[in-house]
Design an enzyme around this catalytic site. Structure first.
Site, PDB file in Angstrom:
ATOM      1  CB  CYS A 195      -0.642  -3.584   0.732  1.00 35.30           C
ATOM      2  SG  CYS A 195      -1.854  -4.909   0.972  1.00 35.30           S
TER       3      CYS A 195
ATOM      4  CG  HIS B 204       0.194  -4.098   5.212  1.00 30.16           C
ATOM      5  ND1 HIS B 204      -0.235  -3.334   4.157  1.00 30.16           N
ATOM      6  CD2 HIS B 204       1.449  -3.666   5.513  1.00 30.16           C
ATOM      7  CE1 HIS B 204       0.703  -2.470   3.833  1.00 30.16           C
ATOM      8  NE2 HIS B 204       1.737  -2.660   4.646  1.00 30.16           N
TER       9      HIS B 204
ATOM     10  CG  ASP C  78       4.658  -1.384   5.562  1.00 24.20           C
ATOM     11  OD1 ASP C  78       3.680  -0.821   5.043  1.00 24.20           O
ATOM     12  OD2 ASP C  78       4.551  -2.276   6.419  1.00 24.20           O
TER      13      ASP C  78
END
EC number: 3.4.22.-
Length: 588
Positions: free
Chosen positions: A547, A477, A494
């Site tokens: 991401c 990630h 995030d």
């Protein structure tokens, strides 16, 4: 002569009128449920008649039997099929094969002065007699005797059923004697095939009861199944009302999970009604969740939870339909309505001018034919090691570019190249001073400490910069840390809503060590803060592959001091733009 013989036998009979010694012998009967005798005796129905010859012969036989019993001689009286004896007009019918071996037959078939009345019970439609027992009335000084029956009907008052399903009988309140259950009335039964001892007698009524119980149980199961399949409701216009109805239905039959925009509710109900078929949108939603991949499903739930936040700008956009309708009403004299609607539109545009303008410019961006060809060629087939762009001491191959295809994960080379493009753009006037670390910086700092990355800023003074970008790679990630030296704060961004307090602490300690090394001064850590951006404050991804794109676009908007207003649906456009920007080493 007959009169003399009758007197002699009568004298012998009076001498023998006493209980026979020993226990009564067994009665071997083979009767069906239709041969049960009646409990009621009506003496008014049958008129009295004179004794006949057959009654006299029967009395003689009984006398001989009593005499034989008195002197101990073995004697058996076997009745022929359907032997009928009439005494005072009463007819007694006995099935073939019955054996009477004790004095009860004498009491049952009494002498001329007796009046024994037997009445067959009326048969019910199912072949079972409504009267389960027989009563014999004796007009002499003999006590009343009751012959217990060997079966009970379902309509009998003495028949009851326990909760466990076993049958037992209660005593009849009208009778002076206590009735025993069928299982206890006959303790032995001789087998026709030379039976080997004691066994429980066979009862047709019991078989009927068992069949009836099984039939009731089968019908109950069918009703439960019909109730389970037929409990679905027709679809209604309102989606929320249909979900509410289905929730109420499933609460009575099993457990149900409802997932609505990332919110998950579980209802626990008894386990025996656990699984139930349902129809409608809830069933399809459950099937989608069941067969989706683990990671993609988790990210999708998180993204649905904050979908409203990403679409706030769309809700604030001016309604074009209202504007068109207002213009169409100009000729109708509704100037007041038009003014109110125009004022509302102006207020909305004043409240969110920059966000709407940025989003519209992003959405209205169009590629030329040449740009489309270059992008398709770079993403098409070819040698994966072919170098398509080279700058900032980095080489981007065709294999690196193809990570920008839809639903592909970005690699380090693409992200580092894009960060360098952001730094180059910041050198222009109107942009804040920016420095971006490589994606390998944080892993090196975490594993080796400050000394391992001390030379990474050899030609750069971080404290002269306004913004410092640190891409973070956490296993599979991507996320971003922004050091804002102007505000003395660190922000963690995030796209999955995770927190990065530990990451911010490590980077803040790095700034402290860097300040001691480069400036020989300590940072006042009380003036510095670090903060993890909450999911509703920044856009969140709705899949498991964007991401890296979200990290790059976070950096893009922050490096321009622009509010982060992009959404998930813009990712395909951003991927194509990034391909062209890397090929031409220029940001659009």
């Amino acid at each position: 002569m007959y009169r003399w013989l009758a007197k002699v036998l009568g004298t012998i009979l009076r001498l023998c009128e006493r209980p026979a010694p020993g226990a009564r012998a067994l009665l071997k009967r083979r009767r069906s449920s239709s041969t049960l005798f009646s409990t009621a005796v009506d003496t008014d129905e049958i008129p009295a008649k004179r004794p006949r010859l057959d009654c006299f012969i029967h009395q003689v036989k009984n006398s001989l039997y009593n005499a034989a019993s008195l002197f101990g001689f073995p004697f058996q009286l076997t009745t022929k099929p359907m032997v009928s004896s009439a005494c005072n007009g009463t007819r007694n019918v006995a099935p073939s094969g019955e054996v009477f071996s004790n004095s009860s037959s004498c009491e049952l078939m009494s002498s001329g002065s007796c009046s024994s009345m037997l009445k067959l019970g009326n048969k019910s439609p199912n072949g079972i007699s409504d009267y389960p027992k027989i009563r014999v009335t004796v007009t002499r000084d003999q006590p009343r005797r009751v012959l217990p029956s060997f079966g009970f009907t379902l309509k009998s008052e003495g028949y009851n059923r326990r909760p466990s399903g076993r049958r037992h009988s209660k005593s009849n309140p009208e009778s002076s004697l206590t009735w025993k259950p069928q299982e206890q009335g006959v303790t032995e039964m001789i087998s026709e095939e030379g039976g080997k001892g004691v066994r429980r007698p066979h009862c047709t009524v019991e078989e009927g009861v068992q069949k009836d119980e099984r039939e009731k149980y089968r019908k109950l199961l069918e009703r439960l199944k019909e109730g389970a399949h037929g409990s679905t409701f027709p679809p209604t216009v309102s989606h929320h009302s249909s979900q509410r109805i289905q929730m109420d239905t499933l609460k009575t039959k099993g457990w149900v999970e409802e997932q609505n925009h990332g919110v998950r509710t579980t209802h626990f109900v008894p386990k025996q009604y656990r699984v139930v078929e349902t129809r409608g949108p809830l069933c399809s939603m459950r099937s989608e969740k069941r067969y989706s991949k683990g990671k993609a499903d988790t990210e999708k739930v998180v993204g649905l939870r904050f979908e409203k936040e990403g679409t706030r700008g769309h809700q604030m956009e001016p309604d074009l339909s209202e504007e068109v309708s207002a213009r169409l009403r100009l000729g109708s004299g509704s100037n007041g309505l038009l003014r109110r609607k125009i004022s509302v539109l102006e207020i909305k545009e004043k409240n969110f001018p920059s966000k709407e303008k940025d989003r519209r410019t992003e959405d209205l961006f169009e590629f030329t034919e040449d740009m489309e060809k270059e992008i398709s060629n770079a993403l098409g087939h070819g040698p994966p090691d072919e170098i398509l762009s080279s700058a900032f001491k980095l080489r981007i191959t065709r294999g690196d570019i193809q990570t920008l295809k839809n639903y592909h994960w970005l690699n380090d080379e693409v992200i580092n190249f894009y960060m360098n493009l952001l730094v180059e753009r910041s050198k222009k006037q109107g942009y804040p001073a920016l420095h971006a670390f490589s994606t390998f910086f944080y892993p090196k700092l975490k594993s080796g400490g400050y000394q391992a990355v001390k030379r990474w800023t050899k030609g750069v003074n971080l404290f002269e910069q306004e913004l410092v970008l640190v891409p973070i790679h956490r296993k599979v990630h991507w996320s971003l840390v922004v050091m804002d030296l102007r505000k003395k704060c660190l922000k963690y961004l995030d796209s999955m809503g995770q927190k990065g307090h530990r990451i911010c602490e490590i980077l803040l300690q790095y700034l402290q060590d860097e300040s001691k090394t480069k400036r020989n001064t300590d940072l006042n850590l009380l003036e510095w803060t670090h903060y993890s951006m909450k999911p509703h404050e920044i856009p969140q991804q709705l899949n498991g592959s964007d991401c890296g794109m979200f990290t790059c676009k976070y950096a893009d908007y922050i490096s321009r001091d622009k509010p982060i207003t992009f959404t998930q649906h813009q990712m395909p456009l951003f991927r194509k733009k990034m391909v062209w920007e890397i090929l031409h080493q220029q940001l659009l």
